[in-house]
Scaffold this motif. Structure first.
Motif, PDB file in Angstrom:
ATOM      1  N   LYS A   1       0.804  -1.229   0.000  1.00 53.72           N
ATOM      2  CA  LYS A   1       0.000   0.000   0.000  1.00 53.72           C
ATOM      3  C   LYS A   1       0.836   1.276   0.000  1.00 53.72           C
ATOM      4  O   LYS A   1       0.379   2.328  -0.456  1.00 53.72           O
ATOM      5  CB  LYS A   1      -0.944   0.006   1.206  1.00 53.72           C
ATOM      6  CG  LYS A   1      -0.257   0.004   2.570  1.00 53.72           C
ATOM      7  CD  LYS A   1      -1.275  -0.057   3.704  1.00 53.72           C
ATOM      8  CE  LYS A   1      -0.632   0.036   5.088  1.00 53.72           C
ATOM      9  NZ  LYS A   1       0.223  -1.138   5.366  1.00 53.72           N
ATOM     10  N   ASN A   2       2.056   1.211   0.506  1.00 55.37           N
ATOM     11  CA  ASN A   2       2.903   2.407   0.568  1.00 55.37           C
ATOM     12  C   ASN A   2       3.850   2.539  -0.618  1.00 55.37           C
ATOM     13  O   ASN A   2       4.560   3.540  -0.730  1.00 55.37           O
ATOM     14  CB  ASN A   2       3.737   2.409   1.854  1.00 55.37           C
ATOM     15  CG  ASN A   2       2.953   2.819   3.071  1.00 55.37           C
ATOM     16  OD1 ASN A   2       1.865   2.317   3.280  1.00 55.37           O
ATOM     17  ND2 ASN A   2       3.492   3.726   3.877  1.00 55.37           N
ATOM     18  N   CYS A   3       3.881   1.539  -1.505  1.00 64.57           N
ATOM     19  CA  CYS A   3       4.826   1.579  -2.624  1.00 64.57           C
ATOM     20  C   CYS A   3       4.345   2.551  -3.695  1.00 64.57           C
ATOM     21  O   CYS A   3       3.203   2.473  -4.173  1.00 64.57           O
ATOM     22  CB  CYS A   3       4.991   0.186  -3.225  1.00 64.57           C
ATOM     23  SG  CYS A   3       6.278   0.104  -4.495  1.00 64.57           S
ATOM     24  N   ILE A   4       5.220   3.487  -4.060  1.00 62.52           N
ATOM     25  CA  ILE A   4       4.915   4.458  -5.104  1.00 62.52           C
ATOM     26  C   ILE A   4       5.270   3.908  -6.473  1.00 62.52           C
ATOM     27  O   ILE A   4       4.483   3.977  -7.409  1.00 62.52           O
ATOM     28  CB  ILE A   4       5.677   5.775  -4.851  1.00 62.52           C
ATOM     29  CG1 ILE A   4       5.262   6.383  -3.507  1.00 62.52           C
ATOM     30  CG2 ILE A   4       5.446   6.767  -5.996  1.00 62.52           C
ATOM     31  CD1 ILE A   4       6.121   7.566  -3.087  1.00 62.52           C
ATOM     32  N   ASP A   5       6.488   3.338  -6.578  1.00 64.06           N
ATOM     33  CA  ASP A   5       6.916   2.862  -7.894  1.00 64.06           C
ATOM     34  C   ASP A   5       8.164   1.995  -7.769  1.00 64.06           C
ATOM     35  O   ASP A   5       8.893   2.060  -6.766  1.00 64.06           O
ATOM     36  CB  ASP A   5       7.224   4.049  -8.801  1.00 64.06           C
ATOM     37  CG  ASP A   5       7.179   3.700 -10.282  1.00 64.06           C
ATOM     38  OD1 ASP A   5       6.867   2.531 -10.605  1.00 64.06           O
ATOM     39  OD2 ASP A   5       7.461   4.583 -11.108  1.00 64.06           O
ATOM     40  N   LEU A   6       8.395   1.193  -8.791  1.00 66.17           N
ATOM     41  CA  LEU A   6       9.663   0.486  -8.964  1.00 66.17           C
ATOM     42  C   LEU A   6      10.660   1.461  -9.585  1.00 66.17           C
ATOM     43  O   LEU A   6      10.372   2.063 -10.628  1.00 66.17           O
ATOM     44  CB  LEU A   6       9.471  -0.721  -9.872  1.00 66.17           C
ATOM     45  CG  LEU A   6      10.734  -1.400 -10.410  1.00 66.17           C
ATOM     46  CD1 LEU A   6      11.469  -2.131  -9.292  1.00 66.17           C
ATOM     47  CD2 LEU A   6      10.399  -2.364 -11.540  1.00 66.17           C
TER      48      LEU A   6
ATOM     49  N   PHE B   1       8.952   4.468  -1.777  1.00 68.66           N
ATOM     50  CA  PHE B   1       7.824   4.274  -0.865  1.00 68.66           C
ATOM     51  C   PHE B   1       7.390   5.593  -0.236  1.00 68.66           C
ATOM     52  O   PHE B   1       8.205   6.512  -0.081  1.00 68.66           O
ATOM     53  CB  PHE B   1       8.215   3.309   0.255  1.00 68.66           C
ATOM     54  CG  PHE B   1       7.932   1.871  -0.041  1.00 68.66           C
ATOM     55  CD1 PHE B   1       6.957   1.189   0.660  1.00 68.66           C
ATOM     56  CD2 PHE B   1       8.639   1.189  -1.023  1.00 68.66           C
ATOM     57  CE1 PHE B   1       6.679  -0.138   0.401  1.00 68.66           C
ATOM     58  CE2 PHE B   1       8.386  -0.137  -1.291  1.00 68.66           C
ATOM     59  CZ  PHE B   1       7.397  -0.816  -0.572  1.00 68.66           C
ATOM     60  N   LYS B   2       6.125   5.666   0.133  1.00 66.96           N
ATOM     61  CA  LYS B   2       5.626   6.778   0.946  1.00 66.96           C
ATOM     62  C   LYS B   2       5.989   6.518   2.398  1.00 66.96           C
ATOM     63  O   LYS B   2       5.918   5.386   2.881  1.00 66.96           O
ATOM     64  CB  LYS B   2       4.102   6.891   0.822  1.00 66.96           C
ATOM     65  CG  LYS B   2       3.596   7.361  -0.508  1.00 66.96           C
ATOM     66  CD  LYS B   2       2.093   7.532  -0.493  1.00 66.96           C
ATOM     67  CE  LYS B   2       1.387   6.185  -0.314  1.00 66.96           C
ATOM     68  NZ  LYS B   2      -0.089   6.315  -0.433  1.00 66.96           N
ATOM     69  N   HIS B   3       6.357   7.586   3.092  1.00 66.64           N
ATOM     70  CA  HIS B   3       6.640   7.481   4.522  1.00 66.64           C
ATOM     71  C   HIS B   3       5.331   7.235   5.264  1.00 66.64           C
ATOM     72  O   HIS B   3       4.319   7.881   4.986  1.00 66.64           O
ATOM     73  CB  HIS B   3       7.295   8.771   5.020  1.00 66.64           C
ATOM     74  CG  HIS B   3       7.997   8.634   6.325  1.00 66.64           C
ATOM     75  ND1 HIS B   3       7.332   8.431   7.508  1.00 66.64           N
ATOM     76  CD2 HIS B   3       9.315   8.662   6.640  1.00 66.64           C
ATOM     77  CE1 HIS B   3       8.201   8.359   8.500  1.00 66.64           C
ATOM     78  NE2 HIS B   3       9.415   8.487   8.004  1.00 66.64           N
ATOM     79  N   SER B   4       5.342   6.325   6.212  1.00 62.83           N
ATOM     80  CA  SER B   4       4.116   5.987   6.941  1.00 62.83           C
ATOM     81  C   SER B   4       3.561   7.159   7.730  1.00 62.83           C
ATOM     82  O   SER B   4       2.341   7.292   7.890  1.00 62.83           O
ATOM     83  CB  SER B   4       4.379   4.808   7.888  1.00 62.83           C
ATOM     84  OG  SER B   4       4.655   3.636   7.166  1.00 62.83           O
ATOM     85  N   ASP B   5       4.437   8.027   8.253  1.00 61.09           N
ATOM     86  CA  ASP B   5       4.003   9.148   9.079  1.00 61.09           C
ATOM     87  C   ASP B   5       3.813  10.446   8.299  1.00 61.09           C
ATOM     88  O   ASP B   5       3.266  11.401   8.831  1.00 61.09           O
ATOM     89  CB  ASP B   5       5.029   9.404  10.199  1.00 61.09           C
ATOM     90  CG  ASP B   5       5.125   8.232  11.153  1.00 61.09           C
ATOM     91  OD1 ASP B   5       4.142   7.469  11.244  1.00 61.09           O
ATOM     92  OD2 ASP B   5       6.177   8.072  11.797  1.00 61.09           O
ATOM     93  N   ASP B   6       4.291  10.471   7.052  1.00 62.72           N
ATOM     94  CA  ASP B   6       4.217  11.705   6.259  1.00 62.72           C
ATOM     95  C   ASP B   6       4.158  11.321   4.783  1.00 62.72           C
ATOM     96  O   ASP B   6       5.189  11.148   4.138  1.00 62.72           O
ATOM     97  CB  ASP B   6       5.449  12.577   6.536  1.00 62.72           C
ATOM     98  CG  ASP B   6       5.373  13.939   5.863  1.00 62.72           C
ATOM     99  OD1 ASP B   6       4.476  14.134   5.015  1.00 62.72           O
ATOM    100  OD2 ASP B   6       6.215  14.802   6.174  1.00 62.72           O
TER     101      ASP B   6
END
Length: 274
Positions: A235-240, A253-258
């Motif tokens: 769910k947090n992966c933006i791209d390869l 990846f997107k940061h879980s807190d931001d």
């Protein structure tokens, strides 16, 4: 003396130990530090010798009680072989504003882990009895020889938990975080990513790795494929970003807190099935 080193099993008073002879004595202390941290090693002493057939100094290595001399020799040989195969004992990381770690330095760390892991794959006897923690400790021993300006610790507290590998500079600033897992399927890998991102990565941490060990699956290619799918579908992966090597894949990846802050995550896989 063949290669850069020579190993001999010896015995005194019915107790067996290992002698390590190093051609380049300037590396003796580094190798002592390296093998002291191996799971099978109880103690490593630098020993002087008057023999004309050996260097003036060598290492005397004693095994822990639960390891026999052959297990000790296999593990030490794998470690020393990995040490010399790199050719660089103290690479300089790029000087950047902390806490940023430049890509060149990040990939040096990753490539060193890959070098150690690839070499260890050649020694199945050294890994067959190691669990997740034992394998982690093996890599830690090597990471502490990468640079005198950085230290690697295991089970290090960061944010709200204890991460498997934490590399810090001399000021105690986080440089690199990694979580190590034995492969137990895609769902467990997703849980490992959540654990890494939510429990161990704080706002300033930007470059991390997930190190996966296969010990059971015969078809390692299927493990690689399943692991890649699990990571890209997280769910947090933006791209390869890129497949740097067959078993080293870079993701954003997107940061879980931001969610506005991005993290680079490297998936590293090793086949330790004996």
């Amino acid at each position: 003396m063949p290669k850069n080193y020579h190993l001999e099993i010896r015995e005194v008073f019915d107790k067996k130990y290992l002698k390590v002879f190093i051609k380049d004595l300037d590396q003796l202390k580094n190798i002592q530090v390296l093998i002291t941290q191996l799971p099978s090693v109880k103690k490593v002493n630098i020993t002087s010798s008057d023999s004309t057939s050996s260097p003036p100094q060598n290492l005397t290595v004693y095994p822990k009680i639960v390891y026999d001399e052959q297990e000790l020799k296999t593990e030490v040989e794998a470690a020393i072989e990995g040490y010399f195969s790199g050719g660089i004992y103290d690479p300089e990381f790029i000087n950047e504003t902390i806490p940023a770690l430049g890509d060149a330095a990040y990939f040096k760390i990753l490539d060193y882990i890959i070098q150690v892991g690839n070499n260890l794959e050649k020694y199945p006897r050294a890994t067959e009895n190691l669990d997740e923690e034992g394998l982690r400790d093996y890599f830690l021993a090597f990471l502490n020889t990468v640079s005198k300006n950085y230290s690697a610790t295991g089970e290090a507290f960061n944010k709200s938990g204890r991460t498997d590998i934490l590399i810090q500079d001399t000021d105690g600033v986080n440089i690199f975080i990694a979580e190590c897992k034995i492969w137990h399927g895609a769902s467990k890998l997703n849980e490992a990513i959540d654990q890494l991102l939510e429990r161990y990565v704080n706002w300033r941490d930007e470059k991390v790795a997930l190190v996966v060990f296969n010990k059971d699956v015969t078809d390692f290619s299927s493990v690689i494929e399943s692991a890649q799918k699990a990571v890209i579908n997280h769910k947090n992966c933006i791209d390869l970003i890129e497949i740097r090597k067959q078993t080293s894949i870079s993701y954003l990846f997107k940061h879980s807190d931001d969610p506005s802050k991005a993290i680079k995550l490297e998936l590293l896989l090793f086949n330790f099935r004996s």
